[in-house]
Design a protein around this motif. Structure first.
Motif, PDB file in Angstrom:
ATOM      1  N   MET A  72       0.829  -1.209   0.000  1.00  0.00           N
ATOM      2  CA  MET A  72       0.000   0.000   0.000  1.00  0.00           C
ATOM      3  C   MET A  72       0.863   1.259   0.000  1.00  0.00           C
ATOM      4  O   MET A  72       0.556   2.249  -0.649  1.00  0.00           O
ATOM      5  N   GLN A 118       1.224   4.368  -2.985  1.00  0.00           N
ATOM      6  CA  GLN A 118       0.789   5.707  -2.570  1.00  0.00           C
ATOM      7  C   GLN A 118       1.142   6.762  -3.611  1.00  0.00           C
ATOM      8  O   GLN A 118       0.319   7.614  -3.934  1.00  0.00           O
ATOM      9  N   THR A 157      -1.198   6.442  -6.589  1.00  0.00           N
ATOM     10  CA  THR A 157      -2.565   6.925  -6.320  1.00  0.00           C
ATOM     11  C   THR A 157      -2.566   8.431  -6.196  1.00  0.00           C
ATOM     12  O   THR A 157      -3.521   9.095  -6.575  1.00  0.00           O
ATOM     13  N   TYR A 170      -3.653   7.466 -10.277  1.00  0.00           N
ATOM     14  CA  TYR A 170      -3.852   6.120 -10.784  1.00  0.00           C
ATOM     15  C   TYR A 170      -4.702   5.317  -9.811  1.00  0.00           C
ATOM     16  O   TYR A 170      -4.553   5.430  -8.602  1.00  0.00           O
ATOM     17  N   LYS A 171      -5.576   4.554 -10.388  1.00  0.00           N
ATOM     18  CA  LYS A 171      -6.425   3.720  -9.551  1.00  0.00           C
ATOM     19  C   LYS A 171      -5.982   2.278  -9.677  1.00  0.00           C
ATOM     20  O   LYS A 171      -5.545   1.834 -10.728  1.00  0.00           O
ATOM     21  N   TYR A 172      -6.124   1.575  -8.612  1.00  0.00           N
ATOM     22  CA  TYR A 172      -5.800   0.162  -8.597  1.00  0.00           C
ATOM     23  C   TYR A 172      -7.068  -0.654  -8.544  1.00  0.00           C
ATOM     24  O   TYR A 172      -8.019  -0.296  -7.874  1.00  0.00           O
ATOM     25  N   HIS A 173      -7.017  -1.753  -9.235  1.00  0.00           N
ATOM     26  CA  HIS A 173      -8.013  -2.782  -8.976  1.00  0.00           C
ATOM     27  C   HIS A 173      -7.305  -3.872  -8.193  1.00  0.00           C
ATOM     28  O   HIS A 173      -6.146  -4.170  -8.463  1.00  0.00           O
ATOM     29  N   ILE A 174      -8.008  -4.387  -7.241  1.00  0.00           N
ATOM     30  CA  ILE A 174      -7.396  -5.461  -6.450  1.00  0.00           C
ATOM     31  C   ILE A 174      -8.170  -6.730  -6.713  1.00  0.00           C
ATOM     32  O   ILE A 174      -9.388  -6.774  -6.578  1.00  0.00           O
ATOM     33  N   ALA A 215      -8.329   8.364  -4.623  1.00  0.00           N
ATOM     34  CA  ALA A 215      -7.693   7.056  -4.742  1.00  0.00           C
ATOM     35  C   ALA A 215      -6.636   6.834  -3.672  1.00  0.00           C
ATOM     36  O   ALA A 215      -6.355   5.692  -3.301  1.00  0.00           O
ATOM     37  N   ASN A 216      -6.052   7.921  -3.177  1.00  0.00           N
ATOM     38  CA  ASN A 216      -5.034   7.742  -2.132  1.00  0.00           C
ATOM     39  C   ASN A 216      -5.671   7.756  -0.742  1.00  0.00           C
ATOM     40  O   ASN A 216      -4.997   7.937   0.252  1.00  0.00           O
ATOM     41  N   PRO A 218     -13.008   5.037  -5.836  1.00  0.00           N
ATOM     42  CA  PRO A 218     -11.950   4.414  -6.650  1.00  0.00           C
ATOM     43  C   PRO A 218     -12.102   2.904  -6.582  1.00  0.00           C
ATOM     44  O   PRO A 218     -12.511   2.370  -5.544  1.00  0.00           O
ATOM     45  N   PRO A 219     -11.793   2.217  -7.659  1.00  0.00           N
ATOM     46  CA  PRO A 219     -12.077   0.775  -7.737  1.00  0.00           C
ATOM     47  C   PRO A 219     -11.442  -0.032  -6.619  1.00  0.00           C
ATOM     48  O   PRO A 219     -12.039  -0.969  -6.112  1.00  0.00           O
ATOM     49  N   HIS A 220     -10.237   0.346  -6.231  1.00  0.00           N
ATOM     50  CA  HIS A 220      -9.591  -0.462  -5.195  1.00  0.00           C
ATOM     51  C   HIS A 220     -10.078  -0.053  -3.806  1.00  0.00           C
ATOM     52  O   HIS A 220      -9.770  -0.724  -2.827  1.00  0.00           O
ATOM     53  N   THR A 269     -12.722  -2.539  -2.505  1.00  0.00           N
ATOM     54  CA  THR A 269     -12.063  -3.852  -2.363  1.00  0.00           C
ATOM     55  C   THR A 269     -11.117  -3.845  -1.175  1.00  0.00           C
ATOM     56  O   THR A 269     -11.076  -4.793  -0.399  1.00  0.00           O
ATOM     57  N   THR A 270     -10.352  -2.800  -1.048  1.00  0.00           N
ATOM     58  CA  THR A 270      -9.402  -2.716   0.060  1.00  0.00           C
ATOM     59  C   THR A 270     -10.130  -2.773   1.390  1.00  0.00           C
ATOM     60  O   THR A 270      -9.720  -3.503   2.305  1.00  0.00           O
ATOM     61  N   LEU A 327     -11.298  -6.272   2.023  1.00  0.00           N
ATOM     62  CA  LEU A 327     -10.193  -7.173   2.362  1.00  0.00           C
ATOM     63  C   LEU A 327      -9.696  -6.896   3.778  1.00  0.00           C
ATOM     64  O   LEU A 327      -9.348  -7.822   4.521  1.00  0.00           O
TER      65      LEU A 327
END
Lengths: 564, 663
Positions: free
Chosen positions: A532, A536, A539, A543-547, B343-344, B409-411, B414-415, B418
């Motif tokens: 994570m 950082q 993000t 940028y976005k993450y998919h998990i 996102a952050n 944000p997509p994660h 999910t984060t 999780l």
């Protein structure tokens, strides 16, 4: 409350709403005096600091202009303390000026206010380098950088009016197309970056750092600056591959001849009008206590420009020599101005202030860098390793998680689904990399790979003959791989944000398809915790993450169609 | 108390001592013919006072001090004499105040009315309308001037309250037990709340306490998200009123005081005219007029200070106080803006954020910086704390979706899921463990009653039960055939706290302010009214005897003569009011007179030759060592002291010219 995009907070942070009307104009207006801290998708954060205000002053911007800009764009009233900070801070610039002395190699330090003079008199660290003369002081050229740094620390930035030396002339120009016949020209943001650096040649310009995302063409910007200044240039790069890349680019895109470009590395010691050296060779010395023998390169020629490629990696010993060459144009290039040793401030004060910065997502939206999708895939630790993991210390845990053998299987599945892409697999641990390279039947490049072999493999990769390349962290920087569209990161250096960003950069060169960045981490492990932190920076660039969690990874089978 | 003002005024006249009553009547009605009837005389007086010319003349004779007192009494309706003095104490000495009051009484502008041992001051109902329209007003009471008050920012926003609650939640160790900030925490507080003075912290904490948004336990403060959720259900203006009132009157959160605090606070923040600055001393009076002393009995100094902190008022460089126009905006309702979640995992709350989902923010996010916009950050620590408080990832996602404008944000989701999964991989239970020997185990294994209590069989003969009462355990064991088991250890159950519920107030109209916010146009009279010259001329023509002529001149000077009809040969000169110097018998006579009349006061100079005086309420006169000694209370302090009479350089009966001061 106005419907404007900027929120000015009392601590000097500026929040810029990208969705608000006037966002772009506001950003252009505040960039000269505020540092971009982060630029996620909705709100960008800038910050006004003493340094940013002084840099603005040195570029001719007044306090009134700064306040007017803030008031024009601010959604709410500008806090009183910010108005005071701007006025008070910018008023300090110019109290101390550095001008040429009567003798060559000696400068004069003039102090406009008696109270300030009194204050500086008691600064022993500073006065050690100064000789009182009249109302001011004199100092030798060699201490110019050190004195400027100490004045900055004392809160009185010097208005350096000593013109930068021009160096020996070197006239050349950029071509209109490469030697391979590919047309090119500078993009608008590259032109802006060059202009921001050159600054019209006023005192206080011609030195600084340009921050451009990976794949944005920093090398071309560097070359344009060289063309504009038309002077002997020393370029410092991260490794031999990067040196060769510079040489290739210079030959391909400029009218410089081969005999005008020299390589100064472990294997060659050519000093020519344009010389490219590695940080490594410069900081080499036969023993810990001895001098750095290759520092002499700085005085071998009458350089007019020094370019620090990937300036965030500037090694500490080079700082010293940089302090001594303050009279020369200095250009730092980087995509990520993050130093894990926290010495960003030294970069700014010795190389120069940040002159240009642009959010990554902005270049992506304009198509200048590839659109990238980031995915993190979480995989379980195999049962047979859980006891070893439980018993290991922290470093051991991180390593076990990083070298999770199930990652190899995941990587194969990803590769099997990306048949049309050219793929980099990047990792930290050599055993792991060897293992996966073997399974993938892919070439492996590490630090011990000879340069010639490296170049050959890179060439094959570029030509598409090798679809998958496994690389260690030597490939983090300065590899020009135009067609890499997928990067699979199987392990990394703890929480290094810089490394994450640089690795993403390997696939950001513009291309016809989107790029994909996969990061594999082990669930419920130390690695997940660091992941994570690594993400950082990205993000914060928007940028976005998919998990994705790949459950029951142990039950996964080998991919049906293995292209290997 | 008599409710009808007209009747009350008439009653007050009827209860005057006869001598006083008739003196007054003769002054205003001229000669009184017998037989006389008090009610008839009052009616005649009423007719006299209703005349337009008389009313105009009364108004024209008012000076600034008159207007001050009249305006106060008009504004405050029934105000006690003591409270009236409190408001004006910085302008008058007690003696001067009493003289002024008496003058207004004998000029029939005011009257006093006793009720339950308190003397109240009221406006003569016959003059109420003209006085309210033409005399009473803000500038008459408070020294003020017109200013263009710049609008200043009120730092209290919904985002601020959220950030403050988040700070309390995450940094409870930063506070002393009284709510003030610990020294070592000042730096971190200032980082999150730049520009917020540390000295406001204690007051802020008191406000949060009084609203039950936090509670104190074992000398630490704890945030109450469920109460905050209720709080957020209130309409915005009501939330602001409650917060503002709680901030200014820390007891405002208590149900008994809440409405009173809110009412007073509302008056304070809506009754001050725009573009007006008030003398700093008069500002304190203004606070009193808003009902602080009647409703809340607060410390005026403290509340005044807090109003500045609140941002409702601001002081100019010269100390004059004006109302902050920005505060009216703050009290208004704004469109609520969406928050931004990035996102952050940064969250940005605008000044007026959406309410939906906001209650979760203090627990789900760390506060980073609270200024024009409030910035927060979510990390695994903060999310775990949220889960500890009964949250779930889905609740967090739902809250964020309500609070923000853009998709998460997509994660992000999910984060959170999780993290929750990881969190729930470890569970704690509290309950009982029962162990029996192997020979008894079968009884328990086959007992439905006992098995119903078993959460998990850990091992043969070892059972984990959830939280079960001692009684139910005994019953289950008995059912399983195990009688007389040992007493199980008692488990401590957490007592549930009574959660206050904010009544969702659907009323929408605020109370009427004390004064109209706009200052009425008041034109004070200037110069001597012309009718006085006519009166003097008329008096001259009557050719009265010198003492009478002199008496009328005196009364004209005292503004007791309004019409030629009052000039009569039938006049009672008031008795001696003062004795000085060697007139020892005169002094004694005055003291006796004061003692004979209830609540009659005496005035003596502080020192010989001094203009400053002391007001005494005589208690007894006695002989001590061949000397006449007066035992009296010094007013308004109430200190009891003995005074040798012969030492008085001067002694005056404190009363109006026509009416005594006890009304």
């Amino acid at each position: 409350m106005k419907n404007t995009p900027l929120i000015v907070q009392s601590d000097g942070s500026l929040l810029l709403d990208v969705h608000a009307e006037g966002f772009e104009e506001a950003r252009a207006d505040i960039s000269p005096f505020a540092e971009l801290e982060k630029s996620p998708e909705h709100i960008h954060t800038y910050r006004i600091t003493s340094l940013s205000l002084w840099n603005a002053s040195s570029a001719g911007i007044t306090g009134e202009k700064v306040l007017h800009t803030l008031e024009e764009w601010s959604r709410y009233e500008v806090p009183d303390n910010i108005s005071f900070l701007v006025k008070e801070t910018m008023a300090r610039f110019g109290v101390v000026t550095l001008v040429p002395g009567e003798k060559a190699g000696v400068f004069q330090l003039k102090v406009a206010e008696a109270a300030v003079r009194k204050e500086l008199e008691h600064n022993r660290k500073l006065t050690a380098y100064l000789t009182p003369e009249g109302d001011g002081y004199t100092l030798p050229l060699i201490h110019r950088g050190t004195v400027k740094q100490l004045l900055l620390e004392a809160g009185y930035p010097a208005d350096d009016r000593i013109p930068l030396t021009t160096g020996d002339p070197l006239s050349f120009s950029l071509r209109e197309e490469t030697l391979q016949g590919e047309a090119f020209s500078l993009r608008d943001y590259q032109e802006d970056a060059v202009r921001a650096f050159i600054g019209g040649g006023r005192p206080g310009t011609g030195y600084g750092v340009l921050v451009l995302p990976c794949g944005a063409g920093k090398t071309l910007v560097g070359m344009k600056v060289m063309e504009q200044l038309s002077t002997h240039t020393l370029i410092l790069a991260t490794n031999v591959t990067a040196v060769h890349q510079w040489i290739d680019e210079l030959l391909s895109r400029t009218t410089l001849k081969e005999e005008e470009i020299g390589e100064y590395t472990g294997s060659k010691k050519e000093i020519r009008p344009v010389t490219i050296a590695t940080y490594q060779v410069l900081t080499w010395r036969p023993d810990r206590e001895g001098d750095f023998p290759h520092f002499k390169i700085f005085s071998e020629r009458n350089w007019g420009l020094i370019i620090y490629d990937e300036v965030h990696l500037l090694p500490a010993p080079v700082f010293r020599i940089t302090a001594e060459i303050q009279g020369i144009h200095r250009l730092g290039l980087t995509a990520t101005l993050i130093r894990e040793d926290g010495k960003e401030g030294d970069v700014f004060s010795l190389v120069g202030p940040k002159r240009f910065d642009v959010p990554w997502k902005e270049l992506e939206s304009k198509g200048w860098i590839a659109e990238a999708y980031c995915r993190e895939i979480r995989v379980s630790l195999p049962e047979k390793l859980k006891i070893a993991y439980a018993l290991a210390d922290k470093r051991g845990k991180f390593r076990l998680a990083s070298e999770n053998p199930l990652k190899n299987l995941i990587a194969k599945h990803i590769i099997a689904n990306r048949r049309e892409d050219s793929i980099l697999v990047i990792g930290q641990y050599l055993d792991q990399l060897k293992s996966i390279a073997q399974e993938l039947k892919a070439p492996l490049i590490t630090g011990s790979t000879p340069n010639a072999r490296r170049e050959e493999i890179y060439s094959q990769f570029r030509r598409g003959k090798v679809p998958v390349l496994v690389v260690s962290k030597v490939a983090n920087y300065s590899i020009d791989l135009p067609d890499a569209s997928v990067a699979i990161q199987i392990s990394g250096t703890f929480g290094s944000r810089q490394e994450e960003a640089q690795r993403l950069g390997r696939i950001l060169r513009p291309k016809e398809k989107n790029s994909w960045f996969y990061s594999l981490t082990t669930r419920f492990s130390e690695e997940e915790h660091y992941a994570m932190k690594r993400q950082q920076f990205l993000t914060e660039q928007g940028y976005k993450y998919h998990i994705d969690v790949w459950e029951d990874s142990e039950d996964l089978e080998e991919p049906a169609e293995n292209r290997f | 108390m008599v409710d009808d003002p007209d009747e009350a005024w008439k009653s007050s006249l009827l209860t005057l001592p006869d001598q006083v009553f008739f003196t007054l009547m003769r002054n205003y009605l001229g000669g009184i013919t017998t037989p006389f009837n008090k009610h008839d005389l009052i009616e005649k007086l009423t007719v006299f006072m209703r005349k337009e010319t008389i009313q105009e003349r009364i108004i024209s004779l008012l000076d600034e001090k008159d207007r001050l007192i009249i305006s106060l009494v008009c504004a405050l309706d029934s105000v006690s004499r003591e409270n009236l003095y409190r408001i004006t104490a910085h302008r008058f000495s007690y003696g001067s105040f009493l003289h002024l009051l008496a003058s207004l009484q004998e000029r029939l502008l005011l009257y006093t009315w006793g009720f339950q041992e308190t003397l109240y001051v009221r406006i003569n109902p016959l003059l109420k309308q003209i006085l309210e329209n033409r005399v009473a007003g803000f500038p008459s009471i408070f020294r003020c001037r017109t200013v263009v008050t710049p609008k200043s920012r009120v730092p209290w926003s919904e985002g601020f309250i959220t950030a403050l609650l988040a700070y309390v939640h995450w940094s409870p160790q930063a506070f002393e037990s009284d709510g003030s900030l610990k020294k070592r925490a000042q730096g971190s507080f200032e980082t999150v709340f730049p520009g917020m003075p540390g000295k406001t912290v204690k007051t802020l904490m008191e406000a949060l306490l009084s609203l039950h948004l936090v509670y104190r336990h074992n000398e630490r403060f704890h945030f109450r998200p469920e109460v905050y959720q209720d709080f957020l259900l209130l309409p915005e203006v009501r939330r602001k009123q409650l917060f503002g009132a709680a901030f200014v009157f820390p007891g405002a959160g208590n149900p008994d005081e809440r409405e009173a605090s809110r009412r007073v606070y509302h008056r304070l923040t809506t009754s001050f005219p725009d573009k007006t600055a008030v003398h700093p001393e008069d500002f304190k009076s203004y606070l009193l007029t808003c009902g602080l002393f009647e409703d809340l009995h607060r410390d005026m100094e403290e509340e005044g200070k807090n109003l500045f902190f609140l941002g409702a008022f601001q002081k100019g460089k010269d100390g004059w106080v004006s109302f902050n126009p920005g505060f009216r905006e703050w009290m208004g309702i704004f469109d609520q803006e969406a928050a931004v979640f990035q996102a952050n995992f940064d969250l940005l709350l605008p000044e007026h954020p959406r309410i939906q989902g906001l209650a979760f923010v203090p627990v789900l996010f760390h506060p980073v910086r609270c200024d024009r916009a409030a910035e927060f950050r979510l990390d695994q620590d903060s999310f775990v704390s949220f889960l500890d408080h009964g949250g779930t990832a889905e609740k967090a996602v739902a809250a964020l979706s309500e609070l923000t404008a853009h998709p998460l944000p997509p994660h992000g989701a999910t984060t959170l899921r999780l993290w929750e999964e990881k969190y729930r991989s470890l569970s704690f239970y509290s309950g009982r463990i029962v162990r029996v020997t192997t020979d008894l185990a079968p009884f328990l294994d086959h007992s439905p009653a006992f098995q119903a209590l078993v959460r998990e069989t850990l091992a043969p003969g070892l059972y984990f039960l959830g939280e079960v009462s001692e009684e139910s355990l005994r019953e289950a064991l008995k059912a399983a055939g195990i009688h007389h088991p040992p007493a199980p250890p008692s488990t401590v159950t957490l007592s549930s706290r009574q959660m206050p519920v904010f009544q969702v107030d659907t009323s929408s109209s605020p109370e009427n302010p004390l004064f109209e916010a706009a200052c009425p146009e008041i034109v004070p009279s200037r110069g001597r009214p012309p009718f006085l010259e006519d009166l003097k001329h008329s008096l001259q023509e009557k050719k009265l005897l010198q003492p009478l002529h002199k008496e009328y001149l005196h009364r004209i000077k005292r503004r007791l003569i309004l019409d030629e009809s009052q000039l009569s040969r039938d006049l009672d000169a008031p008795g001696q009011k003062e004795a000085r110097g060697l007139d020892f018998p005169g002094k004694l006579r005055l003291i006796q007179e004061a003692l004979n009349r209830t609540n009659t006061l005496l005035e003596i100079p502080l020192e010989a030759g001094s203009e400053e005086t002391m007001i005494l309420q005589p208690l007894t006169l006695k002989k001590q060592d061949n000397e006449e000694v007066l035992l009296a209370l010094i007013l308004p302090e109430g200190e009891e002291r003995e005074f040798p009479v012969k030492r008085f350089p001067r002694i005056r009966l404190l009363s109006g010219y026509l009416v005594p001061l006890n009304g």
